[in-house]
Design a protein around this motif. Structure first.
Motif, PDB file in Angstrom:
ATOM      1  N   LYS A 194     -20.344  23.016 -33.050  1.00  0.00           N
ATOM      2  CA  LYS A 194     -19.260  22.085 -33.224  1.00  0.00           C
ATOM      3  C   LYS A 194     -19.146  21.360 -34.708  1.00  0.00           C
ATOM      4  CE  LYS A 194     -17.513  17.872 -30.915  1.00  0.00           C
ATOM      5  NZ  LYS A 194     -17.599  16.788 -29.920  1.00  0.00           N
ATOM      6  N   ILE A 195     -20.300  21.369 -35.305  1.00  0.00           N
ATOM      7  CA  ILE A 195     -20.164  20.757 -36.824  1.00  0.00           C
ATOM      8  C   ILE A 195     -19.372  21.930 -37.534  1.00  0.00           C
ATOM      9  CG2 ILE A 195     -21.207  20.562 -38.979  1.00  0.00           C
ATOM     10  CD1 ILE A 195     -23.800  19.207 -37.409  1.00  0.00           C
ATOM     11  N   LEU A 196     -19.826  23.275 -37.369  1.00  0.00           N
ATOM     12  CA  LEU A 196     -18.973  24.210 -38.137  1.00  0.00           C
ATOM     13  C   LEU A 196     -17.703  24.420 -37.793  1.00  0.00           C
ATOM     14  CD1 LEU A 196     -22.108  26.920 -38.054  1.00  0.00           C
ATOM     15  CD2 LEU A 196     -21.202  25.719 -39.842  1.00  0.00           C
ATOM     16  N   ASN A 197     -17.227  24.321 -36.502  1.00  0.00           N
ATOM     17  CA  ASN A 197     -16.090  24.822 -35.879  1.00  0.00           C
ATOM     18  C   ASN A 197     -14.911  23.358 -36.443  1.00  0.00           C
ATOM     19  OD1 ASN A 197     -16.218  27.232 -34.812  1.00  0.00           O
ATOM     20  ND2 ASN A 197     -17.147  26.121 -32.776  1.00  0.00           N
ATOM     21  N   THR A 198     -15.749  22.266 -36.452  1.00  0.00           N
ATOM     22  CA  THR A 198     -14.951  20.928 -36.897  1.00  0.00           C
ATOM     23  C   THR A 198     -14.433  21.185 -38.353  1.00  0.00           C
ATOM     24  OG1 THR A 198     -15.910  19.765 -35.220  1.00  0.00           O
ATOM     25  CG2 THR A 198     -14.613  18.453 -36.847  1.00  0.00           C
ATOM     26  N   VAL A 199     -15.724  21.519 -39.216  1.00  0.00           N
ATOM     27  CA  VAL A 199     -15.444  21.523 -40.705  1.00  0.00           C
ATOM     28  C   VAL A 199     -14.331  22.740 -40.876  1.00  0.00           C
ATOM     29  CG1 VAL A 199     -16.428  22.101 -42.856  1.00  0.00           C
ATOM     30  CG2 VAL A 199     -17.492  20.669 -41.088  1.00  0.00           C
ATOM     31  N   ALA A 200     -14.698  23.787 -40.260  1.00  0.00           N
ATOM     32  CA  ALA A 200     -13.806  25.280 -40.407  1.00  0.00           C
ATOM     33  C   ALA A 200     -12.525  24.862 -40.077  1.00  0.00           C
ATOM     34  CB  ALA A 200     -14.104  26.419 -39.666  1.00  0.00           C
ATOM     35  N   ASN A 201     -12.200  24.217 -38.834  1.00  0.00           N
ATOM     36  CA  ASN A 201     -10.896  23.578 -38.701  1.00  0.00           C
ATOM     37  C   ASN A 201      -9.975  23.045 -39.593  1.00  0.00           C
ATOM     38  OD1 ASN A 201      -8.419  23.136 -36.922  1.00  0.00           O
ATOM     39  ND2 ASN A 201      -9.383  21.283 -36.138  1.00  0.00           N
ATOM     40  N   GLU A 226     -17.797  37.471 -41.108  1.00  0.00           N
ATOM     41  CA  GLU A 226     -17.714  38.783 -41.846  1.00  0.00           C
ATOM     42  C   GLU A 226     -18.544  38.679 -42.883  1.00  0.00           C
ATOM     43  OE1 GLU A 226     -16.113  41.265 -40.170  1.00  0.00           O
ATOM     44  OE2 GLU A 226     -15.871  40.156 -38.532  1.00  0.00           O
ATOM     45  N   ASP A 227     -19.117  37.627 -43.296  1.00  0.00           N
ATOM     46  CA  ASP A 227     -19.837  37.397 -44.681  1.00  0.00           C
ATOM     47  C   ASP A 227     -18.739  37.058 -45.700  1.00  0.00           C
ATOM     48  OD1 ASP A 227     -22.355  37.343 -43.653  1.00  0.00           O
ATOM     49  OD2 ASP A 227     -22.797  39.695 -43.500  1.00  0.00           O
ATOM     50  N   GLU A 228     -17.820  36.626 -45.338  1.00  0.00           N
ATOM     51  CA  GLU A 228     -16.934  36.213 -46.581  1.00  0.00           C
ATOM     52  C   GLU A 228     -17.104  34.676 -46.733  1.00  0.00           C
ATOM     53  OE1 GLU A 228     -12.735  39.205 -45.564  1.00  0.00           O
ATOM     54  OE2 GLU A 228     -13.252  37.204 -44.175  1.00  0.00           O
ATOM     55  N   THR A 229     -17.238  34.583 -47.943  1.00  0.00           N
ATOM     56  CA  THR A 229     -17.619  33.059 -48.287  1.00  0.00           C
ATOM     57  C   THR A 229     -16.529  32.305 -48.982  1.00  0.00           C
ATOM     58  OG1 THR A 229     -19.934  33.574 -48.581  1.00  0.00           O
ATOM     59  CG2 THR A 229     -19.203  31.599 -49.624  1.00  0.00           C
ATOM     60  N   TYR A 230     -16.257  31.177 -48.497  1.00  0.00           N
ATOM     61  CA  TYR A 230     -14.808  30.493 -49.029  1.00  0.00           C
ATOM     62  C   TYR A 230     -15.430  29.236 -49.528  1.00  0.00           C
ATOM     63  CZ  TYR A 230     -12.063  33.244 -46.126  1.00  0.00           C
ATOM     64  OH  TYR A 230     -11.450  34.255 -45.153  1.00  0.00           O
ATOM     65  N   LYS A 231     -15.248  28.924 -50.914  1.00  0.00           N
ATOM     66  CA  LYS A 231     -15.882  27.758 -51.618  1.00  0.00           C
ATOM     67  C   LYS A 231     -14.548  26.741 -51.943  1.00  0.00           C
ATOM     68  CE  LYS A 231     -18.559  31.077 -54.435  1.00  0.00           C
ATOM     69  NZ  LYS A 231     -18.906  31.183 -55.690  1.00  0.00           N
ATOM     70  N   PHE A 232     -15.041  25.376 -51.846  1.00  0.00           N
ATOM     71  CA  PHE A 232     -14.352  24.164 -51.805  1.00  0.00           C
ATOM     72  C   PHE A 232     -15.077  23.414 -52.653  1.00  0.00           C
ATOM     73  CE2 PHE A 232     -13.699  26.390 -47.996  1.00  0.00           C
ATOM     74  CZ  PHE A 232     -12.445  26.561 -47.763  1.00  0.00           C
ATOM     75  N   ARG A 233     -14.085  22.309 -53.501  1.00  0.00           N
ATOM     76  CA  ARG A 233     -14.767  21.183 -54.242  1.00  0.00           C
ATOM     77  C   ARG A 233     -13.940  20.159 -54.122  1.00  0.00           C
ATOM     78  NH1 ARG A 233     -17.665  22.872 -58.968  1.00  0.00           N
ATOM     79  NH2 ARG A 233     -17.804  24.878 -59.472  1.00  0.00           N
ATOM     80  N   GLY A 234     -14.525  19.033 -54.319  1.00  0.00           N
ATOM     81  CA  GLY A 234     -13.838  17.814 -54.495  1.00  0.00           C
ATOM     82  C   GLY A 234     -14.361  16.533 -54.831  1.00  0.00           C
ATOM     83  N   SER A 235     -13.947  15.414 -55.232  1.00  0.00           N
ATOM     84  CA  SER A 235     -14.668  14.089 -55.476  1.00  0.00           C
ATOM     85  C   SER A 235     -15.311  13.594 -54.376  1.00  0.00           C
ATOM     86  CB  SER A 235     -13.656  13.344 -56.033  1.00  0.00           C
ATOM     87  OG  SER A 235     -13.049  13.864 -57.115  1.00  0.00           O
ATOM     88  N   LEU A 236     -16.257  12.941 -54.708  1.00  0.00           N
ATOM     89  CA  LEU A 236     -17.178  12.334 -53.875  1.00  0.00           C
ATOM     90  C   LEU A 236     -16.694  11.084 -53.198  1.00  0.00           C
ATOM     91  CD1 LEU A 236     -19.923  13.337 -52.504  1.00  0.00           C
ATOM     92  CD2 LEU A 236     -21.170  11.683 -53.914  1.00  0.00           C
ATOM     93  N   CYS A 237     -15.458  11.109 -52.646  1.00  0.00           N
ATOM     94  CA  CYS A 237     -14.736   9.853 -52.178  1.00  0.00           C
ATOM     95  C   CYS A 237     -13.561  10.458 -51.360  1.00  0.00           C
ATOM     96  CB  CYS A 237     -14.076   8.931 -53.264  1.00  0.00           C
ATOM     97  SG  CYS A 237     -12.869   9.872 -54.318  1.00  0.00           S
ATOM     98  N   SER A 238     -13.881  11.747 -50.746  1.00  0.00           N
ATOM     99  CA  SER A 238     -13.065  12.280 -49.941  1.00  0.00           C
ATOM    100  C   SER A 238     -13.054  11.720 -48.441  1.00  0.00           C
ATOM    101  CB  SER A 238     -12.956  13.837 -49.973  1.00  0.00           C
ATOM    102  OG  SER A 238     -12.932  14.248 -51.457  1.00  0.00           O
ATOM    103  N   ASP A 239     -11.874  11.323 -47.857  1.00  0.00           N
ATOM    104  CA  ASP A 239     -11.750  11.066 -46.619  1.00  0.00           C
ATOM    105  C   ASP A 239     -11.121  12.191 -45.784  1.00  0.00           C
ATOM    106  OD1 ASP A 239     -13.068   8.423 -46.976  1.00  0.00           O
ATOM    107  OD2 ASP A 239     -11.114   7.563 -47.515  1.00  0.00           O
ATOM    108  N   PHE A 240     -12.000  12.890 -44.965  1.00  0.00           N
ATOM    109  CA  PHE A 240     -11.380  13.874 -44.253  1.00  0.00           C
ATOM    110  C   PHE A 240     -11.510  13.526 -42.902  1.00  0.00           C
ATOM    111  CE2 PHE A 240     -13.134  16.845 -47.810  1.00  0.00           C
ATOM    112  CZ  PHE A 240     -11.985  16.542 -48.565  1.00  0.00           C
ATOM    113  N   GLU A 241     -10.145  13.715 -42.184  1.00  0.00           N
ATOM    114  CA  GLU A 241     -10.338  13.487 -40.728  1.00  0.00           C
ATOM    115  C   GLU A 241      -9.958  14.750 -39.816  1.00  0.00           C
ATOM    116  OE1 GLU A 241      -8.295   9.995 -39.424  1.00  0.00           O
ATOM    117  OE2 GLU A 241      -9.822   8.586 -40.512  1.00  0.00           O
ATOM    118  N   VAL A 242     -10.295  14.899 -38.659  1.00  0.00           N
ATOM    119  CA  VAL A 242      -9.988  15.885 -37.822  1.00  0.00           C
ATOM    120  C   VAL A 242      -9.742  15.270 -36.514  1.00  0.00           C
ATOM    121  CG1 VAL A 242     -10.629  18.100 -36.656  1.00  0.00           C
ATOM    122  CG2 VAL A 242     -11.059  17.653 -38.918  1.00  0.00           C
ATOM    123  N   ASP A 243      -8.649  15.164 -36.125  1.00  0.00           N
ATOM    124  CA  ASP A 243      -8.244  14.761 -34.728  1.00  0.00           C
ATOM    125  C   ASP A 243      -8.848  13.234 -34.625  1.00  0.00           C
ATOM    126  OD1 ASP A 243      -7.005  16.771 -33.700  1.00  0.00           O
ATOM    127  OD2 ASP A 243      -8.851  17.738 -33.118  1.00  0.00           O
TER     128      ASP A 243
END
Length: 520
Positions: A194-201, A226-243
């Motif tokens: 659930k953690i992985l799918n929520t973040v991936a979503n 498929e062993d493909e790695t996607y990279k992301f960055r951001g500031s340590l104040c990011s408010d991300f919401e899913v549903d």
């Protein structure tokens, strides 16, 4: 012939650099990008070719965002990137300008598009996630951390439920952090998935990036099956919401690790989840007629309860007036109750009570007490007790009470018992709408005609007054319908309401009243 793989690698590499919150501007404006652009065959034409086709998008992020999906010419886009870089390398007053928010976003948008045109966009996740790795670093500009201050956390979670966590302190400040604690354990597979799918979503779609130079940052690698790695960055104040779920809070709660930095640094202020107020008054009444030989008083035991609850999105007010007499009101307002609670300062709410002096004179035969229970999102429950009077209550009680009272009053008691609703007569064709209005601080009412059926009693409207027909704001206190022959005033001699009053009209009128020399 353009080498698609090389261009794609170039776009991914430089996009990642522009996303790096802590990169030195020298690394961006030095000759390294120019070397790559020349090797790929891009031309430095000051952006003329791109500007000829796309106008201001050549150097304006907002304009580029409007047309970026229409850009399909790889060489044209690559040359625009090269030319834009050249501006900061050669012509800009200060090379550091390349780090400004609007300039970073221009390069990120252009380079992301270049990556899509030449291959897969490695900044938009695709596939089924099997592993996530997050590095959160809270070192920022300001005082140097102490050697024992925790500055970085690294956490890895895989789809099988394995969790690897390590934290690092600042250490001696020579560039190497010192590992201070670790925790390797296993969680339920359903939880890790659930953690992985929520973040991936969340990261499978475009999202708003946050760039801030005065706080820490986070880096994340999301790997699919498929062993493909996607990279992301951001500031340590990011408010991300899913549903409606805060991603950082969700990960903390799922892993039962409340001190994780994740994406927001775990520095958001606490929230009030629930407030319960119990009010208790005991009054001893001396009856005019004796009840019995041994009964001197009649005791009135009165209680009230007020509950403001985030989870149920409700406010409930209950009065226990006496035996067999209970009055209750419940307001369930989605978003409204949440907004009310969010407006409270959880850290300082009800934290100060002056208290009564020792020589107060108590009210004979009566006591009034209260208990306030506050449940927070993070902090432990707090219970406050005291006497229900000005100095026995918290200093900010009046402000809180007014806020809740206004919230409840806004919804009123409905329309069924409201005479302004059930006594309203519908207007017949040919009848005129006569509104009785009063002027500011006036008592006498005056008739005005309107064609606006939406005007209601209590509305403020704009009218003309006097021989010079200057405008004024008046309040409607009554509305009646008359035929021309039954009208209280001749229709052709009765002035008309201009329109409903706007907030601007009202403020201008009040200002004019205070200073008549102001222009209309």
């Amino acid at each position: 012939m353009i080498d698609m793989e090389q261009v794609h690698n170039f776009a991914v590499k430089w996009c990642d650099k522009f996303r790096d919150q802590k990169i030195n501007y020298i690394e961006l404006v030095d000759r390294y990008m120019a070397d790559d652009c020349v090797a790929l065959g891009f031309e430095m034409d000051c952006g003329n070719a791109f500007a000829e086709k796309y106008g201001k998008a050549v150097n304006d992020y907002e304009e580029l965002d409007k047309i970026i999906d229409d850009v399909k010419d790889i060489k044209l886009l690559g040359s625009a990137i090269y030319s834009r870089w050249r501006y900061f390398n050669h012509w800009a007053y200060m090379g550091e300008e390349i780090l400004e928010f609007k300039n970073r976003l221009w390069f990120i948008l252009a380079l992301s598009r270049l990556a899509i045109l030449t291959g897969k966009n490695m900044f938009i996740f695709e596939g089924t996630p099997k592993k996530i790795r997050i590095i959160s670093n809270n070192v920022c500009y300001g005082p140097c951390p102490e050697p024992t201050d925790e500055v970085e956390q690294r956490i890895t979670i895989n789809a099988e439920g394995r969790v690897w966590f390590s934290a690092y302190v600042f250490g001696d400040g020579l560039g190497q952090y010192k590992k201070s604690r670790t925790k390797n354990y296993k969680i339920e597979k359903i939880v890790s998935e659930k953690i992985l799918n929520t973040v991936a979503n969340y990261f499978s779609k475009e999202y708003d990036e946050v760039f801030a130079t005065d706080i820490g940052d986070w880096q994340m690698e999301l790997t699919n099956t498929e062993d493909e790695t996607y990279k992301f960055r951001g500031s340590l104040c990011s408010d991300f919401e899913v549903d409606g779920i805060d991603l950082s809070d969700f990960i903390r709660e799922s892993l039962e690790m409340n001190d994780l930095y994740v994406f927001d640094g775990n520095c958001k202020p606490d929230k009030v989840n629930k407030i319960s107020i119990e009010y208790h008054r005991i009054t001893k009444i001396n009856p005019k007629q004796p009840i019995g030989e041994e009964t001197e008083y009649v005791t009135w035991d009165y209680t009230e309860q007020l509950v403001v609850d985030r989870e149920s999105e409700s406010i409930e007010h209950i009065q226990n007036i006496g035996t067999g007499c209970i009055v209750s009101r419940k307001y369930k307002v989605e978003g409204g109750v949440e907004g009310l609670l969010d407006g409270l300062d959880a850290e300082y709410l009800f934290d100060n009570i002056v208290g009564n002096p020792s020589d107060i004179v108590e009210t004979p035969n009566e006591t009034k007490d209260y208990t306030i229970t506050i449940d927070f999102k993070e902090s432990p429950q707090r219970v406050i007790k005291g006497t229900f009077d000005k100095k026995g209550l918290p200093d900010d009680w009046a402000e809180f009470a007014e806020t809740v009272f206004n919230f409840m009053c806004f919804y009123g008691l409905g329309e069924i018992l409201n005479p302004s609703v059930y006594e309203k007569v519908k207007r017949r064709k040919g009848e005129y709408i006569f509104c009785s209005v009063i002027f500011d601080e006036g008592y006498k009412s005056y008739y005005y005609i309107t064609d606006d059926d939406s005007i209601e009693v209590g509305d403020f409207v704009l009218v003309t007054v006097g021989n010079d027909n200057h405008t004024a704001v008046v309040e409607v206190i009554n509305i009646e319908y008359f035929s021309e022959e039954d009208a209280p005033l001749p229709v052709n001699k009765t002035k008309h309401i201009i329109r409903k009053c706007t907030e601007g009209d009202y403020h201008r009128y009040k200002s004019k009243r205070r200073n008549p020399y102001l222009p209309n």
